[in-house]
Design a protein around this motif. Structure first.
Motif, PDB file in Angstrom:
ATOM      1  N   ALA A 157       0.847  -1.188   0.000  1.00  0.00           N
ATOM      2  CA  ALA A 157       0.000   0.000   0.000  1.00  0.00           C
ATOM      3  C   ALA A 157       0.885   1.241   0.000  1.00  0.00           C
ATOM      4  CB  ALA A 157      -0.911   0.010   1.222  1.00  0.00           C
ATOM      5  N   LEU A 158       0.554   2.205  -0.856  1.00  0.00           N
ATOM      6  CA  LEU A 158       1.252   3.484  -0.871  1.00  0.00           C
ATOM      7  C   LEU A 158       0.517   4.423   0.080  1.00  0.00           C
ATOM      8  CD1 LEU A 158       3.419   5.364  -2.160  1.00  0.00           C
ATOM      9  CD2 LEU A 158       1.645   6.054  -3.787  1.00  0.00           C
ATOM     10  N   ILE A 159       1.244   4.937   1.095  1.00  0.00           N
ATOM     11  CA  ILE A 159       0.626   5.851   2.051  1.00  0.00           C
ATOM     12  C   ILE A 159       1.296   7.223   1.952  1.00  0.00           C
ATOM     13  CG2 ILE A 159      -0.068   4.024   3.630  1.00  0.00           C
ATOM     14  CD1 ILE A 159       2.336   4.719   5.383  1.00  0.00           C
ATOM     15  N   THR A 160       0.512   8.265   2.218  1.00  0.00           N
ATOM     16  CA  THR A 160       1.016   9.642   2.190  1.00  0.00           C
ATOM     17  C   THR A 160       0.759  10.284   3.539  1.00  0.00           C
ATOM     18  OG1 THR A 160       0.496   9.807  -0.172  1.00  0.00           O
ATOM     19  CG2 THR A 160       0.903  11.859   1.012  1.00  0.00           C
ATOM     20  N   TYR A 161       1.846  10.763   4.179  1.00  0.00           N
ATOM     21  CA  TYR A 161       1.725  11.443   5.468  1.00  0.00           C
ATOM     22  C   TYR A 161       1.255  12.885   5.261  1.00  0.00           C
ATOM     23  CZ  TYR A 161       4.306   7.500   7.446  1.00  0.00           C
ATOM     24  OH  TYR A 161       4.702   6.242   7.843  1.00  0.00           O
ATOM     25  N   GLU A 162       0.870  13.528   6.356  1.00  0.00           N
ATOM     26  CA  GLU A 162       0.349  14.900   6.278  1.00  0.00           C
ATOM     27  C   GLU A 162       1.393  15.888   5.794  1.00  0.00           C
ATOM     28  OE1 GLU A 162      -1.199  15.532  10.193  1.00  0.00           O
ATOM     29  OE2 GLU A 162      -3.200  14.804   9.638  1.00  0.00           O
ATOM     30  N   ASP A 163       2.695  15.566   6.018  1.00  0.00           N
ATOM     31  CA  ASP A 163       3.757  16.472   5.549  1.00  0.00           C
ATOM     32  C   ASP A 163       4.146  16.210   4.100  1.00  0.00           C
ATOM     33  OD1 ASP A 163       5.038  14.069   5.767  1.00  0.00           O
ATOM     34  OD2 ASP A 163       6.540  14.721   7.232  1.00  0.00           O
ATOM     35  N   GLY A 164       3.447  15.281   3.423  1.00  0.00           N
ATOM     36  CA  GLY A 164       3.698  15.005   2.011  1.00  0.00           C
ATOM     37  C   GLY A 164       4.614  13.828   1.749  1.00  0.00           C
ATOM     38  N   GLU A 165       5.261  13.296   2.785  1.00  0.00           N
ATOM     39  CA  GLU A 165       6.164  12.150   2.596  1.00  0.00           C
ATOM     40  C   GLU A 165       5.353  10.910   2.237  1.00  0.00           C
ATOM     41  OE1 GLU A 165       9.320   9.388   5.119  1.00  0.00           O
ATOM     42  OE2 GLU A 165       8.657  11.313   5.950  1.00  0.00           O
ATOM     43  N   GLN A 166       5.908  10.119   1.324  1.00  0.00           N
ATOM     44  CA  GLN A 166       5.244   8.888   0.901  1.00  0.00           C
ATOM     45  C   GLN A 166       6.075   7.679   1.285  1.00  0.00           C
ATOM     46  OE1 GLN A 166       4.509   9.637  -3.365  1.00  0.00           O
ATOM     47  NE2 GLN A 166       2.336   9.770  -2.868  1.00  0.00           N
TER      48      GLN A 166
END
Length: 278
Positions: free
Chosen positions: A92-101
């Motif tokens: 699964a590709l996840i994206t954090y709130e700061d934009g990091e993937q």
């Protein structure tokens, strides 16, 4: 994911059963999270074959997977679920709130748009990671660390999981799929849920060529070889290979115990070889 069976429109399609991957991402992976992968053909730096049965196969790119899950208290949104040629599970590709993937192992029942988080303690929800000492007893988990900060090592293959069954002396007791029960440090991380793609084991590839596409060559039986090539070789007519089956190098096989990792024996409470209670 369901299984997909094919009509026998050709010999290669007869009996073919594959996992239906129609709901997965159909584009390319995130380039920054991948790396080119060279094939070895099972050879070492001297050109000698050190791993038999490896050759060919489709070209692959390695996807960097976050097995550590140490970005604490930062919620991330699941962007998409992807196929990974390097493992049996989906990712699964996840994206954090700061934009990091980042890529993580996709657990079962994780969907696009879900939110996952890693923390010392958080909700018991598929995809969330936390310290084992903070998990409720009976939790189904995967991607379990054996050393704090090293990253998950246990239960990473498709459909696998372990269960947290108790606590003792700052450690937790984990029951593995094999039936083994062992101690794991409570400061190690684990992820809630079972690994995705449980139907991986139920596939039927229908022809030898599909296995060659995966980079696996056929292996010749020892009894079909000559005595110079294998301990089972030789003999008049067809032979069974003798009373004590061994590897080509004479090491006992087919059930014989060869484990010598005595350092972790004290961590194992119940062996996977112990007879199960009826």
């Amino acid at each position: 994911m369901a299984l997909k069976s094919y009509k026998p429109t050709s010999p290669a399609r007869r009996g073919l059963i594959l996992v239906d991957r129609s709901s997965l991402w159909k584009g390319k992976p995130v380039k920054a999270l991948t790396e080119g992968k060279r094939k070895t053909g099972g050879r070492n730096n001297k050109g000698h074959v050190t791993s038999r049965g490896i050759a060919g196969g489709h070209k692959q790119r390695y996807r960097y997977i976050d097995f550590k899950r140490r970005k604490f208290d930062a919620p991330a949104t699941v962007e998409r679920l992807e196929y990974d040629p390097n493992r049996t599970a989906f990712i699964a590709l996840i994206t954090y709130e700061d934009g990091e993937q980042a890529y993580i192992l996709a657990p079962q029942r994780l969907a696009v748009g879900d939110t996952v988080i890693a923390a010392e303690k958080c909700d018991v929800k598929p995809g969330n990671a936390m310290k084992l000492s903070q998990m409720p007893i009976g939790t189904i988990i995967h991607n379990i660390e054996l050393k704090p900060g090293k990253g998950g090592q246990i239960a990473r293959s498709a459909g696998t999981y372990a269960q947290l069954v108790g606590r003792d002396r700052g450690m937790v007791i984990v029951r593995l799929n094999s039936g083994e029960q062992r101690y794991v440090l409570g400061t190690c991380m684990g992820t809630v849920g079972a690994v995705s793609n449980p139907d991986n084991a139920n596939q039927n590839f229908a022809k030898a060529g599909r296995t060659r596409w995966k980079g696996r060559r056929p292996l010749t039986r020892g009894v079909a070889k000559n005595p110079v090539d294998h301990p089972h070789g030789g003999g008049e007519g067809r032979t069974s290979g003798g009373r004590h089956p061994v590897t080509p190098w004479g090491k006992p096989t087919k059930g014989a115990r060869t484990r010598k990792n005595k350092q972790t024996d004290r961590m194992i409470i119940r062996s996977r070889h112990a007879k199960k209670k009826r």
